[in-house]
Design a protein around this motif. Sequence first.
Motif, PDB file in Angstrom:
ATOM      1  N   THR A   1       0.911  -1.256  -0.129  1.00  0.00           N
ATOM      2  CA  THR A   1       0.049  -0.034   0.030  1.00  0.00           C
ATOM      3  C   THR A   1       0.796   1.252  -0.024  1.00  0.00           C
ATOM      4  OG1 THR A   1      -1.680  -1.186   1.251  1.00  0.00           O
ATOM      5  CG2 THR A   1      -1.845   1.179   1.326  1.00  0.00           C
ATOM      6  N   HIS A   2       0.620   2.233  -0.876  1.00  0.00           N
ATOM      7  CA  HIS A   2       1.216   3.581  -1.094  1.00  0.00           C
ATOM      8  C   HIS A   2       0.339   4.546  -0.546  1.00  0.00           C
ATOM      9  CE1 HIS A   2       3.981   1.215  -3.495  1.00  0.00           C
ATOM     10  NE2 HIS A   2       4.893   2.328  -3.353  1.00  0.00           N
ATOM     11  N   ILE A   3       0.533   5.258   0.080  1.00  0.00           N
ATOM     12  CA  ILE A   3      -0.206   6.676   0.607  1.00  0.00           C
ATOM     13  C   ILE A   3       0.487   7.831   0.164  1.00  0.00           C
ATOM     14  CG2 ILE A   3      -1.497   7.776   2.468  1.00  0.00           C
ATOM     15  CD1 ILE A   3      -1.594   5.390   4.183  1.00  0.00           C
TER      16      ILE A   3
ATOM     17  N   TRP B   1      -7.898   2.375   1.700  1.00  0.00           N
ATOM     18  CA  TRP B   1      -6.702   2.724   0.892  1.00  0.00           C
ATOM     19  C   TRP B   1      -6.733   1.587  -0.063  1.00  0.00           C
ATOM     20  CZ3 TRP B   1      -4.062   4.176   5.923  1.00  0.00           C
ATOM     21  CH2 TRP B   1      -4.360   5.384   6.234  1.00  0.00           C
ATOM     22  N   GLN B   2      -6.176   1.843  -1.299  1.00  0.00           N
ATOM     23  CA  GLN B   2      -6.160   0.852  -2.278  1.00  0.00           C
ATOM     24  C   GLN B   2      -4.736   0.015  -2.238  1.00  0.00           C
ATOM     25  OE1 GLN B   2      -8.125  -0.787  -4.761  1.00  0.00           O
ATOM     26  NE2 GLN B   2      -9.952   0.040  -3.514  1.00  0.00           N
TER      27      GLN B   2
ATOM     28  N   THR C   1     -15.051   0.525  -0.808  1.00  0.00           N
ATOM     29  CA  THR C   1     -15.692   0.051   0.712  1.00  0.00           C
ATOM     30  C   THR C   1     -16.991  -0.137   0.864  1.00  0.00           C
ATOM     31  OG1 THR C   1     -13.751   1.673   1.321  1.00  0.00           O
ATOM     32  CG2 THR C   1     -15.572   1.286   3.077  1.00  0.00           C
TER      33      THR C   1
ATOM     34  N   SER D   1      -1.643  -1.219  -3.785  1.00  0.00           N
ATOM     35  CA  SER D   1      -0.946  -0.904  -4.961  1.00  0.00           C
ATOM     36  C   SER D   1      -0.591  -2.313  -5.620  1.00  0.00           C
ATOM     37  CB  SER D   1       0.088   0.114  -4.818  1.00  0.00           C
ATOM     38  OG  SER D   1       0.888  -0.399  -3.832  1.00  0.00           O
TER      39      SER D   1
ATOM     40  N   ARG E   1      -7.059  -0.823   6.987  1.00  0.00           N
ATOM     41  CA  ARG E   1      -7.900   0.272   6.143  1.00  0.00           C
ATOM     42  C   ARG E   1      -7.681  -0.269   4.679  1.00  0.00           C
ATOM     43  NH1 ARG E   1      -9.401   5.060   8.061  1.00  0.00           N
ATOM     44  NH2 ARG E   1      -8.955   6.250   5.970  1.00  0.00           N
ATOM     45  N   THR E   2      -6.692  -0.947   4.352  1.00  0.00           N
ATOM     46  CA  THR E   2      -6.565  -1.606   2.840  1.00  0.00           C
ATOM     47  C   THR E   2      -7.328  -2.867   2.850  1.00  0.00           C
ATOM     48  OG1 THR E   2      -4.243  -0.896   3.005  1.00  0.00           O
ATOM     49  CG2 THR E   2      -4.716  -2.726   1.411  1.00  0.00           C
TER      50      THR E   2
ATOM     51  N   THR F   1      -2.916   0.449   8.735  1.00  0.00           N
ATOM     52  CA  THR F   1      -3.160   0.613   7.125  1.00  0.00           C
ATOM     53  C   THR F   1      -3.454  -0.849   6.788  1.00  0.00           C
ATOM     54  OG1 THR F   1      -1.100   2.249   7.161  1.00  0.00           O
ATOM     55  CG2 THR F   1      -1.546   1.190   5.252  1.00  0.00           C
TER      56      THR F   1
END
Length: 241
Positions: A13-15, A55-56, A74, A58, A49-50, A46
């Motif tokens: 996951t990248h934010i 959060w998508q 979501t 990656s 949430r992923t 994270t």
Amino acid sequence: MSTNLLTLEGVHTHIGAYHILHGVDLVVPRGELTLLLGRNGAGKTTTLRTIMGLWQASQGRITFAGEDITRLNTPAIAQKNIAYVPENMGIFSDLTVKENMLLAARNAKHAVQMDEARLQWIFKLFPPVEKFWNHPAGKLSGGQKQMLAVSRAIVEPRDLLIIDEPSKGLAPAIIQNMIEAFEQLKASGVTILLVEQNIHFAQQLGDTVAVMDNGRVVHAGSMQTLAEDTALQQSLLGLAL
């Protein structure tokens, strides 16, 4: 049917410019309580949430009940009978406890349409929810808000309950109440994924455990094995249970 209800395989996951998760592998066995442990900043929140699509990912794959949910949004993930209680609880402070519960009851437009037997079960788990039914949620104590947040998540039957630090900031008596409630939830067959910092809480409830560090799962196994191995605790968490 797979024994694992939820599986993460090589999830990144990248934010923005930040690379937070670096190939997370995680399994959540069906009908068990899985704990996600680790130091602050390890990537636990994270990960949750992923999973929920907030959060998508990656890279990598997230599978729930045999279905790839990696690219779902979501609301679509929540429709799979997955409930998420974030660390901030997400309570609507200006609404009453009843109105908060009603918002989460997708099959009811009015309080009288909520499942009465299920409500009575929730009231036994968390008596303050019944006691303050018509009070503004913002007036509740921290522990009572946490009870409401969990109650809202289970107002309808769920296959998976994901909760971020349910005991954070709570008094010991409230924590014990929460432990007893989660034991009953487990006994009812709900699969639970829990991020937790309270080691007493973790020890009493956990079936399986995954420890994260620097955006990766660095240990996975039974909670009992970790609880009995002081050297392993020190190496993974820098503490003894």
